[in-house]
Motif scaffolding. Structure first.
Motif, PDB file in Angstrom:
ATOM      1  N   ASP A 103       0.677  -7.912  -1.313  1.00  0.00           N
ATOM      2  CA  ASP A 103      -0.380  -7.781  -0.303  1.00  0.00           C
ATOM      3  C   ASP A 103      -0.266  -6.449   0.441  1.00  0.00           C
ATOM      4  OD1 ASP A 103      -1.377 -10.242  -0.982  1.00  0.00           O
ATOM      5  OD2 ASP A 103      -0.508 -11.311   0.734  1.00  0.00           O
ATOM      6  N   LEU A 104       0.952  -6.063   0.795  1.00  0.00           N
ATOM      7  CA  LEU A 104       1.135  -4.810   1.539  1.00  0.00           C
ATOM      8  C   LEU A 104       0.769  -3.592   0.687  1.00  0.00           C
ATOM      9  CD1 LEU A 104       4.434  -5.626   3.473  1.00  0.00           C
ATOM     10  CD2 LEU A 104       2.188  -5.183   4.484  1.00  0.00           C
ATOM     11  N   VAL A 105       1.138  -3.612  -0.582  1.00  0.00           N
ATOM     12  CA  VAL A 105       0.773  -2.501  -1.468  1.00  0.00           C
ATOM     13  C   VAL A 105      -0.746  -2.434  -1.643  1.00  0.00           C
ATOM     14  CG1 VAL A 105       0.908  -1.619  -3.833  1.00  0.00           C
ATOM     15  CG2 VAL A 105       2.971  -2.421  -2.684  1.00  0.00           C
ATOM     16  N   ALA A 106      -1.390  -3.589  -1.767  1.00  0.00           N
ATOM     17  CA  ALA A 106      -2.850  -3.605  -1.898  1.00  0.00           C
ATOM     18  C   ALA A 106      -3.522  -3.059  -0.641  1.00  0.00           C
ATOM     19  CB  ALA A 106      -3.328  -5.029  -2.180  1.00  0.00           C
ATOM     20  N   GLN A 107      -3.020  -3.454   0.524  1.00  0.00           N
ATOM     21  CA  GLN A 107      -3.574  -2.936   1.782  1.00  0.00           C
ATOM     22  C   GLN A 107      -3.335  -1.432   1.903  1.00  0.00           C
ATOM     23  OE1 GLN A 107      -2.703  -5.337   5.407  1.00  0.00           O
ATOM     24  NE2 GLN A 107      -1.863  -6.831   3.982  1.00  0.00           N
ATOM     25  N   GLN A 108      -2.175  -0.984   1.436  1.00  0.00           N
ATOM     26  CA  GLN A 108      -1.879   0.437   1.512  1.00  0.00           C
ATOM     27  C   GLN A 108      -2.805   1.224   0.575  1.00  0.00           C
ATOM     28  OE1 GLN A 108       2.227   1.549   0.692  1.00  0.00           O
ATOM     29  NE2 GLN A 108       2.207   2.932   2.444  1.00  0.00           N
ATOM     30  N   GLN A 109      -3.108   0.659  -0.581  1.00  0.00           N
ATOM     31  CA  GLN A 109      -4.045   1.311  -1.499  1.00  0.00           C
ATOM     32  C   GLN A 109      -5.417   1.442  -0.844  1.00  0.00           C
ATOM     33  OE1 GLN A 109      -3.590   2.407  -5.079  1.00  0.00           O
ATOM     34  NE2 GLN A 109      -5.330   3.500  -4.177  1.00  0.00           N
ATOM     35  N   THR A 110      -5.849   0.387  -0.155  1.00  0.00           N
ATOM     36  CA  THR A 110      -7.135   0.438   0.540  1.00  0.00           C
ATOM     37  C   THR A 110      -7.125   1.497   1.633  1.00  0.00           C
ATOM     38  OG1 THR A 110      -7.555  -1.911   0.118  1.00  0.00           O
ATOM     39  CG2 THR A 110      -8.769  -0.893   1.924  1.00  0.00           C
TER      40      THR A 110
END
Length: 281
Positions: free
Chosen positions: A136-143
């Motif tokens: 989840d954190l990596v996905a949010q960081q990508q966004t």
């Protein structure tokens, strides 16, 4: 976000006034006020919204935040303990210079403590329970990267690295690391201001560290972390390869507030002066 480019010497960083920074602040009544003020001022300093050498008036901060003297004073003391401000008797409180030796020491501290963390996380029998948090954190960081939201990208980066320590079973050690990182964060934000950014590499590195932890491969996790953070030798070489960054640090450290003005919108009993610190890069 754009590819890395260097800004012109003529460009200037827009430094907002303290009043502007604090104008829309609201606090959570369920949390200690001193801690919230500390985190607020810490964030402004490490993101270079308040530059080295700028004066911080406890009276002004209290007036702008509608806070009493005690929590503001406690926040300032914590900032001093974190190395972010210097309290000069009979003079005032000033944002600390950006110290290159402190930067290198902080890099060393973080590298070696976090090596221990990712190795312990990889050996932990509960490591798989962190898979969704990591993802989840990596996905949010990508966004955040895709939307050019650097501040969100930075805070998510901190959150992910904290989770490595949580997965290792030593969350409190992250707070020890975090307290040492003021100059690391300021250098990172100076690079961002100059448009030197490496988001895709950061994201790829994070995925490599996570994969190694979840696979239970401590050696691979350590190698991925070193590739991500960089050895001390690599940090020293990076500074040597960026003479313009070193010039900016020297300029910031040698710049002092240039003018003082009365705050027009405060009552007469609250009238205080504000230091303005505009620095041309």
């Amino acid at each position: 976000m754009s590819a890395p480019t260097a800004q012109s010497h003529a460009d200037a960083q827009s430094v907002p006034s303290l009043q502007a920074l604090l104008s829309d602040v609201s606090f959570d009544a369920s949390k200690p006020l001193a801690t919230q003020i500390y985190e607020l001022l810490r964030d402004f300093i490490i993101t270079m919204k308040i530059n080295p050498g700028c004066a911080l008036s406890e009276k002004e901060i209290g007036a702008l935040l509608n806070a009493s003297k005690t929590p503001v004073r406690e926040a300032i003391i914590r900032l001093e303990e974190s190395g972010l401000v210097n309290i000069v008797p009979q003079s005032g409180t000033y944002v600390a210079p950006l110290n290159v030796q402190s930067y290198l020491s902080a890099c060393f501290t973080r590298l070696h403590l976090e090596i221990g963390a990712v190795r312990a996380a990889a050996a932990s029998p509960t490591r798989q329970s962190f898979a969704s948090v990591f993802s989840d954190l990596v996905a949010q960081q990508q966004t955040a990267w895709d939307t050019d939201d650097f501040e969100a990208f930075f805070h998510l980066d901190e959150a992910l690295h904290k989770e490595f320590f949580c997965a290792a079973g030593v969350p409190d050690v992250w707070e020890t690391v975090r307290r040492t990182q003021a100059d690391v964060y300021r250098v990172r934000h100076l690079r961002r201001i100059r448009n030197i950014r490496n988001g895709p590499k950061v994201l790829a590195d994070h995925k490599a560290i996570i994969a190694a932890i979840l696979d239970g491969d401590a050696d691979r996790a350590q190698a991925a972390l070193i590739a991500h953070i960089g050895s001390l030798e690599a940090k020293i070489q990076a500074l040597a390869d960026e003479p313009e960054l070193m010039r900016i640090i020297e300029t910031l450290n040698n710049t002092r507030p240039r003018k003082r003005r009365k705050k027009a919108n405060l009552s007469k009993s609250e009238q205080v002066t504000e230091e303005t610190c505009q620095v041309s890069f």
